[in-house]
Scaffold this motif. Structure first.
Motif, PDB file in Angstrom:
ATOM      1  N   LEU A   1     -13.156   9.147  25.410  1.00  0.00           N
ATOM      2  CA  LEU A   1     -11.919   8.279  26.219  1.00  0.00           C
ATOM      3  C   LEU A   1     -11.712   9.154  27.464  1.00  0.00           C
ATOM      4  CD1 LEU A   1     -10.138   5.997  26.429  1.00  0.00           C
ATOM      5  CD2 LEU A   1      -8.626   7.309  25.133  1.00  0.00           C
ATOM      6  N   ILE A   2     -11.359  10.401  27.164  1.00  0.00           N
ATOM      7  CA  ILE A   2     -10.839  11.183  28.439  1.00  0.00           C
ATOM      8  C   ILE A   2     -12.126  11.159  29.573  1.00  0.00           C
ATOM      9  CG2 ILE A   2     -10.399  13.662  28.962  1.00  0.00           C
ATOM     10  CD1 ILE A   2      -8.808  13.760  26.400  1.00  0.00           C
ATOM     11  N   ALA A   3     -13.165  11.652  28.865  1.00  0.00           N
ATOM     12  CA  ALA A   3     -14.412  11.728  30.081  1.00  0.00           C
ATOM     13  C   ALA A   3     -14.668  10.612  30.571  1.00  0.00           C
ATOM     14  CB  ALA A   3     -15.580  12.181  29.254  1.00  0.00           C
TER      15      ALA A   3
ATOM     16  N   MET B   1     -12.217   8.125  31.122  1.00  0.00           N
ATOM     17  CA  MET B   1     -11.261   7.826  32.236  1.00  0.00           C
ATOM     18  C   MET B   1     -11.309   8.956  33.721  1.00  0.00           C
ATOM     19  SD  MET B   1      -9.560   5.780  30.937  1.00  0.00           S
ATOM     20  CE  MET B   1      -7.878   5.268  31.763  1.00  0.00           C
ATOM     21  N   ALA B   2     -11.695  10.117  33.274  1.00  0.00           N
ATOM     22  CA  ALA B   2     -12.244  10.924  34.454  1.00  0.00           C
ATOM     23  C   ALA B   2     -13.216  10.515  35.233  1.00  0.00           C
ATOM     24  CB  ALA B   2     -12.753  12.317  33.697  1.00  0.00           C
ATOM     25  N   LEU B   3     -14.089   9.805  34.749  1.00  0.00           N
ATOM     26  CA  LEU B   3     -15.309   9.228  35.468  1.00  0.00           C
ATOM     27  C   LEU B   3     -14.763   8.298  36.394  1.00  0.00           C
ATOM     28  CD1 LEU B   3     -18.515   9.560  32.851  1.00  0.00           C
ATOM     29  CD2 LEU B   3     -17.872  10.873  34.980  1.00  0.00           C
ATOM     30  N   ILE B   4     -14.062   7.119  35.662  1.00  0.00           N
ATOM     31  CA  ILE B   4     -13.456   6.105  36.654  1.00  0.00           C
ATOM     32  C   ILE B   4     -12.714   6.602  37.799  1.00  0.00           C
ATOM     33  CG2 ILE B   4     -11.845   4.414  36.182  1.00  0.00           C
ATOM     34  CD1 ILE B   4     -12.611   3.753  33.207  1.00  0.00           C
ATOM     35  N   ILE B   5     -11.940   7.758  37.529  1.00  0.00           N
ATOM     36  CA  ILE B   5     -11.217   8.343  38.621  1.00  0.00           C
ATOM     37  C   ILE B   5     -11.915   8.769  39.630  1.00  0.00           C
ATOM     38  CG2 ILE B   5      -9.345  10.026  39.063  1.00  0.00           C
ATOM     39  CD1 ILE B   5      -8.064   9.470  36.426  1.00  0.00           C
ATOM     40  N   LEU B   6     -13.050   9.521  39.270  1.00  0.00           N
ATOM     41  CA  LEU B   6     -13.770  10.028  40.240  1.00  0.00           C
ATOM     42  C   LEU B   6     -14.881   9.172  41.130  1.00  0.00           C
ATOM     43  CD1 LEU B   6     -14.903  13.214  38.071  1.00  0.00           C
ATOM     44  CD2 LEU B   6     -13.620  13.283  39.972  1.00  0.00           C
ATOM     45  N   THR B   7     -15.299   8.287  40.407  1.00  0.00           N
ATOM     46  CA  THR B   7     -16.121   7.092  40.974  1.00  0.00           C
ATOM     47  C   THR B   7     -15.547   5.918  41.334  1.00  0.00           C
ATOM     48  OG1 THR B   7     -16.690   6.013  39.033  1.00  0.00           O
ATOM     49  CG2 THR B   7     -17.978   8.004  39.642  1.00  0.00           C
ATOM     50  N   GLY B   8     -14.194   5.501  40.790  1.00  0.00           N
ATOM     51  CA  GLY B   8     -13.722   4.338  41.308  1.00  0.00           C
ATOM     52  C   GLY B   8     -14.560   3.149  40.627  1.00  0.00           C
ATOM     53  N   GLU B   9     -15.035   3.353  39.765  1.00  0.00           N
ATOM     54  CA  GLU B   9     -16.159   2.309  39.098  1.00  0.00           C
ATOM     55  C   GLU B   9     -15.453   1.516  38.264  1.00  0.00           C
ATOM     56  OE1 GLU B   9     -19.486   1.236  38.876  1.00  0.00           O
ATOM     57  OE2 GLU B   9     -19.938   2.349  40.784  1.00  0.00           O
TER      58      GLU B   9
ATOM     59  N   LEU C   1     -15.066  -0.102  34.133  1.00  0.00           N
ATOM     60  CA  LEU C   1     -15.163   0.603  32.767  1.00  0.00           C
ATOM     61  C   LEU C   1     -16.474   0.787  32.243  1.00  0.00           C
ATOM     62  CD1 LEU C   1     -13.544   1.727  30.312  1.00  0.00           C
ATOM     63  CD2 LEU C   1     -13.728  -0.457  29.492  1.00  0.00           C
ATOM     64  N   GLU C   2     -17.551  -0.230  32.447  1.00  0.00           N
ATOM     65  CA  GLU C   2     -18.605  -0.393  31.839  1.00  0.00           C
ATOM     66  C   GLU C   2     -19.597   0.831  32.115  1.00  0.00           C
ATOM     67  OE1 GLU C   2     -22.327  -3.178  32.552  1.00  0.00           O
ATOM     68  OE2 GLU C   2     -20.553  -4.311  31.383  1.00  0.00           O
ATOM     69  N   ARG C   3     -19.973   1.150  33.198  1.00  0.00           N
ATOM     70  CA  ARG C   3     -20.969   2.289  33.596  1.00  0.00           C
ATOM     71  C   ARG C   3     -20.257   3.552  33.157  1.00  0.00           C
ATOM     72  NH1 ARG C   3     -23.055   1.707  39.481  1.00  0.00           N
ATOM     73  NH2 ARG C   3     -24.577   3.399  38.514  1.00  0.00           N
ATOM     74  N   PRO C   4     -19.155   3.889  33.589  1.00  0.00           N
ATOM     75  CA  PRO C   4     -18.585   5.410  33.135  1.00  0.00           C
ATOM     76  C   PRO C   4     -18.453   5.421  31.589  1.00  0.00           C
ATOM     77  CG  PRO C   4     -17.420   4.429  34.937  1.00  0.00           C
ATOM     78  CD  PRO C   4     -18.171   3.366  34.464  1.00  0.00           C
ATOM     79  N   LEU C   5     -18.286   4.198  31.102  1.00  0.00           N
ATOM     80  CA  LEU C   5     -18.250   4.396  29.427  1.00  0.00           C
ATOM     81  C   LEU C   5     -19.642   4.718  28.851  1.00  0.00           C
ATOM     82  CD1 LEU C   5     -16.479   4.139  26.620  1.00  0.00           C
ATOM     83  CD2 LEU C   5     -16.967   1.685  26.686  1.00  0.00           C
ATOM     84  N   PHE C   6     -20.673   3.961  29.318  1.00  0.00           N
ATOM     85  CA  PHE C   6     -21.916   4.357  29.164  1.00  0.00           C
ATOM     86  C   PHE C   6     -22.415   5.285  29.139  1.00  0.00           C
ATOM     87  CE2 PHE C   6     -26.587   3.947  29.473  1.00  0.00           C
ATOM     88  CZ  PHE C   6     -26.957   3.236  28.353  1.00  0.00           C
ATOM     89  N   GLU C   7     -22.028   6.102  30.469  1.00  0.00           N
ATOM     90  CA  GLU C   7     -22.680   7.304  30.460  1.00  0.00           C
ATOM     91  C   GLU C   7     -21.725   8.500  29.620  1.00  0.00           C
ATOM     92  OE1 GLU C   7     -24.951   8.586  32.902  1.00  0.00           O
ATOM     93  OE2 GLU C   7     -25.507   6.522  33.671  1.00  0.00           O
ATOM     94  N   ALA C   8     -20.582   8.112  29.396  1.00  0.00           N
ATOM     95  CA  ALA C   8     -19.899   9.229  28.415  1.00  0.00           C
ATOM     96  C   ALA C   8     -20.320   8.935  27.170  1.00  0.00           C
ATOM     97  CB  ALA C   8     -18.270   8.781  28.535  1.00  0.00           C
ATOM     98  N   ILE C   9     -20.691   7.704  26.554  1.00  0.00           N
ATOM     99  CA  ILE C   9     -21.111   7.785  25.150  1.00  0.00           C
ATOM    100  C   ILE C   9     -22.551   8.341  25.221  1.00  0.00           C
ATOM    101  CG2 ILE C   9     -21.918   6.270  23.612  1.00  0.00           C
ATOM    102  CD1 ILE C   9     -19.455   4.326  24.400  1.00  0.00           C
TER     103      ILE C   9
ATOM    104  N   LEU D   1     -25.311   5.806  37.107  1.00  0.00           N
ATOM    105  CA  LEU D   1     -24.383   6.389  37.663  1.00  0.00           C
ATOM    106  C   LEU D   1     -24.422   7.767  37.981  1.00  0.00           C
ATOM    107  CD1 LEU D   1     -21.426   5.951  38.469  1.00  0.00           C
ATOM    108  CD2 LEU D   1     -20.654   6.065  36.097  1.00  0.00           C
ATOM    109  N   SER D   2     -25.076   8.752  36.761  1.00  0.00           N
ATOM    110  CA  SER D   2     -24.999  10.088  36.871  1.00  0.00           C
ATOM    111  C   SER D   2     -25.672  10.400  38.410  1.00  0.00           C
ATOM    112  CB  SER D   2     -26.008  10.550  35.835  1.00  0.00           C
ATOM    113  OG  SER D   2     -27.179  10.006  35.531  1.00  0.00           O
TER     114      SER D   2
END
Length: 131
Positions: free
Chosen positions: A48-50, A52-60, A62-70, A82-83
């Motif tokens: 969850l924290i990662a 949120m950090a990816l959403i803030i850093l990329t402006g994307e 939820l879907e792609r940052p959540l997939f990358e984090a998992i 996204l990476s």
């Protein structure tokens, strides 16, 4: 998988009104259930924290940052593309998540399992209303 199986068996035991979880003629200790719940909660918090950090850093969205984090946490090697678009800070988030997913959670579980201190007193039992 074992962690989720222990949690599922604890859920089944609770739903059936039993005080103990069992599998294959063996009782699963309450401490093992607590460790399993702690590991899942800690892993979900990291993801969850990662995310949120990816959403803030990329402006994307939820879907792609959540997939990358998992994917990073599970160290499966999948990506949504996204990476390769991430700034260095985003890559550090993914690297930290990979490390936490592979080494950190296992170490945390082992530390919880091995650390056992004897308590010489006991608080009175409380019955909170749950649900």
């Amino acid at each position: 998988m074992t962690t989720f199986a222990v949690i599922f068996l604890a859920f089944l035991a609770e739903a059936r009104g039993r005080g103990e979880s069992t599998a294959h003629g063996r009782t699963i200790p309450a401490q093992a259930v607590r460790v399993a719940i702690s590991v899942v909660a800690m892993g979900a918090t990291f993801v969850l924290i990662a995310t949120m950090a990816l959403i803030i850093l990329t402006g994307e969205e939820l879907e792609r940052p959540l997939f990358e984090a998992i994917s990073a946490f599970a160290t499966v090697g999948l990506t949504s593309g996204l990476s390769e678009e991430l700034p260095p800070a985003g890559l550090y988030v993914l690297v930290g998540l990979m490390f936490a997913g592979r080494v950190g959670i296992m170490t945390f579980a082992a530390a919880l399992t091995l650390r056992q201190s004897r308590i010489r007193y006991r608080y009175p039992e409380g019955r909170p209303i749950i649900g």
